[in-house]
Design a protein around this motif. Sequence first.
Motif, PDB file in Angstrom:
ATOM      1  N   ARG A   1     -26.577   0.856  -1.317  1.00 25.08           N
ATOM      2  CA  ARG A   1     -25.209   0.353  -1.295  1.00 25.08           C
ATOM      3  C   ARG A   1     -24.441   1.024  -2.425  1.00 25.08           C
ATOM      4  N   THR A   2     -23.216   1.422  -2.148  1.00 24.49           N
ATOM      5  CA  THR A   2     -22.377   2.033  -3.174  1.00 24.49           C
ATOM      6  C   THR A   2     -21.132   1.181  -3.370  1.00 24.49           C
ATOM      7  N   GLU A   3     -20.540   1.306  -4.535  1.00 24.01           N
ATOM      8  CA  GLU A   3     -19.303   0.607  -4.859  1.00 24.01           C
ATOM      9  C   GLU A   3     -18.133   1.516  -4.490  1.00 24.01           C
ATOM     10  N   ARG A   4     -17.112   0.931  -3.922  1.00 23.04           N
ATOM     11  CA  ARG A   4     -15.907   1.685  -3.599  1.00 23.04           C
ATOM     12  C   ARG A   4     -14.754   1.041  -4.367  1.00 23.04           C
ATOM     13  N   ALA A   5     -14.084   1.807  -5.206  1.00 19.94           N
ATOM     14  CA  ALA A   5     -13.007   1.293  -6.042  1.00 19.94           C
ATOM     15  C   ALA A   5     -11.783   0.936  -5.200  1.00 19.94           C
ATOM     16  N   ALA A   6     -10.973   0.032  -5.726  1.00 24.36           N
ATOM     17  CA  ALA A   6      -9.703  -0.291  -5.085  1.00 24.36           C
ATOM     18  C   ALA A   6      -8.834   0.963  -5.119  1.00 24.36           C
ATOM     19  N   ARG A   7      -7.981   1.104  -4.113  1.00 19.64           N
ATOM     20  CA  ARG A   7      -7.146   2.301  -4.064  1.00 19.64           C
ATOM     21  C   ARG A   7      -5.872   2.013  -3.286  1.00 19.64           C
ATOM     22  N   THR A   8      -4.952   2.920  -3.392  1.00 14.50           N
ATOM     23  CA  THR A   8      -3.700   2.820  -2.656  1.00 14.50           C
ATOM     24  C   THR A   8      -3.810   3.665  -1.396  1.00 14.50           C
ATOM     25  N   GLY A   9      -3.377   3.121  -0.289  1.00 16.49           N
ATOM     26  CA  GLY A   9      -3.404   3.854   0.970  1.00 16.49           C
ATOM     27  C   GLY A   9      -2.063   3.770   1.660  1.00 16.49           C
ATOM     28  N   ARG A  10      -1.990   4.277   2.859  1.00 17.58           N
ATOM     29  CA  ARG A  10      -0.757   4.250   3.646  1.00 17.58           C
ATOM     30  C   ARG A  10      -1.026   3.736   5.046  1.00 17.58           C
ATOM     31  N   ASN A  11      -0.136   2.878   5.511  1.00 15.53           N
ATOM     32  CA  ASN A  11      -0.195   2.429   6.896  1.00 15.53           C
ATOM     33  C   ASN A  11       0.247   3.610   7.748  1.00 15.53           C
ATOM     34  N   PRO A  12      -0.608   4.118   8.634  1.00  7.40           N
ATOM     35  CA  PRO A  12      -0.258   5.315   9.402  1.00  7.40           C
ATOM     36  C   PRO A  12       0.906   5.102  10.379  1.00  7.40           C
ATOM     37  N   GLN A  13       1.152   3.865  10.788  1.00  9.35           N
ATOM     38  CA  GLN A  13       2.243   3.606  11.731  1.00  9.35           C
ATOM     39  C   GLN A  13       3.597   3.527  11.045  1.00  9.35           C
TER      40      GLN A  13
ATOM     41  N   GLY B   1       4.032   4.148   7.471  1.00 13.45           N
ATOM     42  CA  GLY B   1       4.126   4.951   6.254  1.00 13.45           C
ATOM     43  C   GLY B   1       4.189   4.096   4.994  1.00 13.45           C
ATOM     44  N   GLU B   2       4.140   2.780   5.159  1.00 12.25           N
ATOM     45  CA  GLU B   2       4.217   1.853   4.035  1.00 12.25           C
ATOM     46  C   GLU B   2       2.967   1.970   3.151  1.00 12.25           C
ATOM     47  N   THR B   3       3.166   1.920   1.839  1.00 13.07           N
ATOM     48  CA  THR B   3       2.057   1.944   0.891  1.00 13.07           C
ATOM     49  C   THR B   3       1.378   0.578   0.896  1.00 13.07           C
ATOM     50  N   ILE B   4       0.043   0.594   0.959  1.00 14.50           N
ATOM     51  CA  ILE B   4      -0.730  -0.652   0.940  1.00 14.50           C
ATOM     52  C   ILE B   4      -1.851  -0.535  -0.083  1.00 14.50           C
ATOM     53  N   GLN B   5      -2.285  -1.673  -0.572  1.00 12.76           N
ATOM     54  CA  GLN B   5      -3.405  -1.717  -1.502  1.00 12.76           C
ATOM     55  C   GLN B   5      -4.680  -1.998  -0.718  1.00 12.76           C
ATOM     56  N   ILE B   6      -5.677  -1.144  -0.888  1.00 15.47           N
ATOM     57  CA  ILE B   6      -6.974  -1.319  -0.247  1.00 15.47           C
ATOM     58  C   ILE B   6      -7.911  -1.879  -1.309  1.00 15.47           C
ATOM     59  N   PRO B   7      -8.471  -3.063  -1.084  1.00 10.84           N
ATOM     60  CA  PRO B   7      -9.310  -3.685  -2.107  1.00 10.84           C
ATOM     61  C   PRO B   7     -10.630  -2.938  -2.328  1.00 10.84           C
ATOM     62  N   ALA B   8     -11.232  -3.194  -3.484  1.00 10.37           N
ATOM     63  CA  ALA B   8     -12.554  -2.642  -3.783  1.00 10.37           C
ATOM     64  C   ALA B   8     -13.540  -3.189  -2.764  1.00 10.37           C
ATOM     65  N   GLY B   9     -14.598  -2.461  -2.522  1.00 10.16           N
ATOM     66  CA  GLY B   9     -15.589  -2.918  -1.557  1.00 10.16           C
ATOM     67  C   GLY B   9     -16.884  -2.154  -1.712  1.00 10.16           C
TER      68      GLY B   9
END
Length: 94
Positions: A54-66, A68-76
């Motif tokens: 299992r690996t850790e994935r840091a929280a990051r900023t992404g974009r809604n492809p439909q 273009g809105e910036t969204i926050q993707i939680p750590a996981g």
Amino acid sequence: MAMNRSELEAAVAKKTENSQTAVKAVLDAVFDVFVEQISQGEKVSIPGWLAVERTERAARTGRNPQTGETIQIPAGHSVKLTAGSKLKAAVSGK
């Protein structure tokens, strides 16, 4: 062409001279152990063949492809599979 699970079960059953039902039960148990160990953060290693962890994935900023809105993707968490030396050698032909 990819081998699916039932084809894998049939191939292992033929090689080991066991029933496909027995092979299915063993594969189910192997995958259950993988899930149990990896979900607890433990690494499963079969030396020379593969390692799964299992690996850790840091929280990051992404974009809604439909929109273009910036969204926050939680750590996981994610899963990393690493090929071992025997598997790598079999693929490279060495």
